[in-house]
Design a protein around this motif. Sequence first.
Motif, short mmCIF file in Angstrom:
data_model
loop_
_atom_site.label_atom_id
_atom_site.label_comp_id
_atom_site.label_asym_id
_atom_site.label_seq_id
_atom_site.Cartn_x
_atom_site.Cartn_y
_atom_site.Cartn_z
N GLU A 167 0.84 -1.32 -0.13
CA GLU A 167 0.24 -0.02 -0.13
C GLU A 167 0.58 1.25 -0.07
O GLU A 167 1.72 1.40 0.39
CB GLU A 167 -0.83 0.04 1.10
CG GLU A 167 -0.36 0.21 2.77
CD GLU A 167 -1.60 0.25 3.67
OE1 GLU A 167 -2.62 -0.17 3.38
OE2 GLU A 167 -1.14 0.86 4.54
N ILE A 168 0.02 2.37 -0.26
CA ILE A 168 0.60 3.50 -0.57
C ILE A 168 0.19 4.46 0.74
O ILE A 168 -1.17 4.54 0.93
CB ILE A 168 0.70 4.45 -1.77
CG1 ILE A 168 1.31 3.49 -2.79
CG2 ILE A 168 1.17 5.79 -1.62
CD1 ILE A 168 1.21 4.19 -4.18
N HIS A 170 -0.40 8.36 2.18
CA HIS A 170 -0.03 9.69 2.11
C HIS A 170 -0.98 10.67 2.72
O HIS A 170 -2.18 10.28 3.20
CB HIS A 170 -0.19 9.93 0.51
CG HIS A 170 -1.71 9.86 -0.14
ND1 HIS A 170 -2.59 10.80 0.03
CD2 HIS A 170 -2.26 8.75 -0.59
CE1 HIS A 170 -3.77 10.18 -0.60
NE2 HIS A 170 -3.45 9.07 -1.07
N ARG A 220 4.13 -4.02 -7.15
CA ARG A 220 4.32 -2.59 -7.09
C ARG A 220 3.65 -1.99 -8.37
O ARG A 220 2.88 -0.98 -8.26
CB ARG A 220 5.66 -2.33 -7.22
CG ARG A 220 6.07 -0.74 -7.19
CD ARG A 220 7.53 -0.47 -6.88
NE ARG A 220 7.48 1.05 -6.72
CZ ARG A 220 8.43 1.58 -5.94
NH1 ARG A 220 9.17 1.03 -5.28
NH2 ARG A 220 8.47 2.88 -6.11
N HIS A 221 3.49 -2.92 -9.52
CA HIS A 221 3.03 -2.12 -10.66
C HIS A 221 1.33 -2.11 -10.42
O HIS A 221 0.54 -1.39 -10.94
CB HIS A 221 3.24 -3.05 -12.10
CG HIS A 221 2.64 -2.88 -13.28
ND1 HIS A 221 2.87 -1.80 -14.15
CD2 HIS A 221 1.31 -3.49 -13.79
CE1 HIS A 221 1.79 -1.56 -15.19
NE2 HIS A 221 1.13 -2.68 -14.84
N LEU A 223 -0.23 -2.02 -7.61
CA LEU A 223 -0.69 -1.06 -6.61
C LEU A 223 -0.81 0.52 -7.56
O LEU A 223 -1.43 1.48 -7.31
CB LEU A 223 0.34 -0.96 -5.52
CG LEU A 223 0.07 0.21 -4.43
CD1 LEU A 223 -1.24 0.23 -3.83
CD2 LEU A 223 1.45 0.00 -3.62
N ASP A 224 0.42 0.63 -8.11
CA ASP A 224 0.33 2.12 -8.74
C ASP A 224 -0.51 2.12 -9.78
O ASP A 224 -1.16 3.52 -9.80
CB ASP A 224 2.01 2.23 -9.61
CG ASP A 224 3.13 2.16 -8.64
OD1 ASP A 224 2.83 2.70 -7.20
OD2 ASP A 224 4.32 2.05 -8.81
N ALA A 227 -3.66 2.87 -7.97
CA ALA A 227 -3.78 4.17 -7.12
C ALA A 227 -4.11 5.34 -8.06
O ALA A 227 -4.69 6.38 -7.57
CB ALA A 227 -2.39 4.32 -6.51
N GLU A 228 -4.02 5.31 -9.19
CA GLU A 228 -4.25 5.93 -10.28
C GLU A 228 -5.82 6.71 -10.07
O GLU A 228 -6.10 7.77 -10.09
CB GLU A 228 -3.75 5.75 -11.61
CG GLU A 228 -2.61 5.70 -12.09
CD GLU A 228 -1.85 7.10 -11.68
OE1 GLU A 228 -2.35 7.95 -12.34
OE2 GLU A 228 -0.57 7.34 -11.12
N ARG A 242 5.47 3.55 1.47
CA ARG A 242 5.09 2.29 1.06
C ARG A 242 5.40 1.45 2.07
O ARG A 242 6.32 1.66 2.84
CB ARG A 242 5.59 1.94 -0.26
CG ARG A 242 5.65 3.01 -1.54
CD ARG A 242 6.25 2.30 -2.76
NE ARG A 242 5.94 3.21 -3.79
CZ ARG A 242 5.31 2.73 -4.87
NH1 ARG A 242 4.39 1.62 -4.65
NH2 ARG A 242 4.79 3.67 -5.76
#
Length: 376
Positions: A167-168, A170, A220-221, A223-224, A227-228, A242
Amino acid sequence: MQTVDVLVVGAGLAGLHTARLLARRGLDVMVADRRRSLSAGIRTTGIFVRRTLDDFDLPDRLLGPGIRDVLLYPPSRRSPVRLTSDRDEYRVADMAAVYEHARRAAESAGARVLLGVRYDGMSAGLVRFVGAEPVTARFVVGADGARSRVARDLGLDVNRRLLVGAEIVHPIAPGRTAPAFHCVLDPRVAPGYLGWVIDDGWHAHVGVAGYPGAMRTGIRHLLDAFAEDAPGRSAPTGPVERRGGPIPVGGVLRRLACPAGLLVGDAAGAVSPLTAGGLDPCLRMSELAAAVAADYLRTGDARVLRRYDGGALRARFRGRLLLRRVFAGIRSPAAAEAAVTALRGRAGRTLAARILFGDGSFPDVGPRLAGPVRSA
């Protein structure tokens, strides 16, 4: 060379809680963790469910606002199913602060906590470390995560079925409305599990998890990409953190204890196999583990260890293990769309609410299993 009654390997929530309880029983307890700071390498979102908040004393200042709404999205992200409870069902914790609080509680009880010390194996009660002198321990508690090395060295069961999560985290913009828990069922980004967005009042957590073998493009790909345009996500500001790691979902392991030691937390498979929530079970099983270990060390009777029986616990959530297999079988977006559609009906909503808001996410470790707790 130091000699202790109990060495706990791993300073996560399960390890620190077990250490505190054992130290309170008068045992000489040491905790060792390879991290130099408990704020490093956090692997959990930090979602505490209502049962935990009701039954355990967690400082309110470390918890975000209560969450009552869960939104379940199909892969199309359209027309989510909204479930609303009349009570606060979830609160997300500042886990770095929770770990530090647990550390202070363990030390106040008399346990010693050593950081920056990596476990390097054991034999005949002698535990070796990288970065410290060896320790002789009467009993070793493995709290070293889903891929526990202590479990292997003790000859106990190890986790075989794992999800991998990431997860990210922020900061969120001020003035947000009441937080909700957004869950996306989409095997393209989370094969066998889901993507999620949830916030703790200060930070938003955007994550995915799934079976490693199905994540061919890499977590990671995935998740990114998720997340967009993840639902409920605010635009990130400031530094991005992260986190992530393996999540055992095969249920509590059967063989959890032997005369040389036992397992707690993720090392024991103490995670709800369906929801993958592990903070509630780690606390509940740690209490049973501490009671059993203290009685065993006091009496020397190995029969005491039978009370810490993973088989007895597994028998209490066969239904959730079955649902985990069903969940893992949803492999196409069309199947996921159909699954969310099925939840729109009365029966589907009742089942979803029972899973998300009910008290049965993990079986209670009550007096029948725990037996009497005696002072050491």
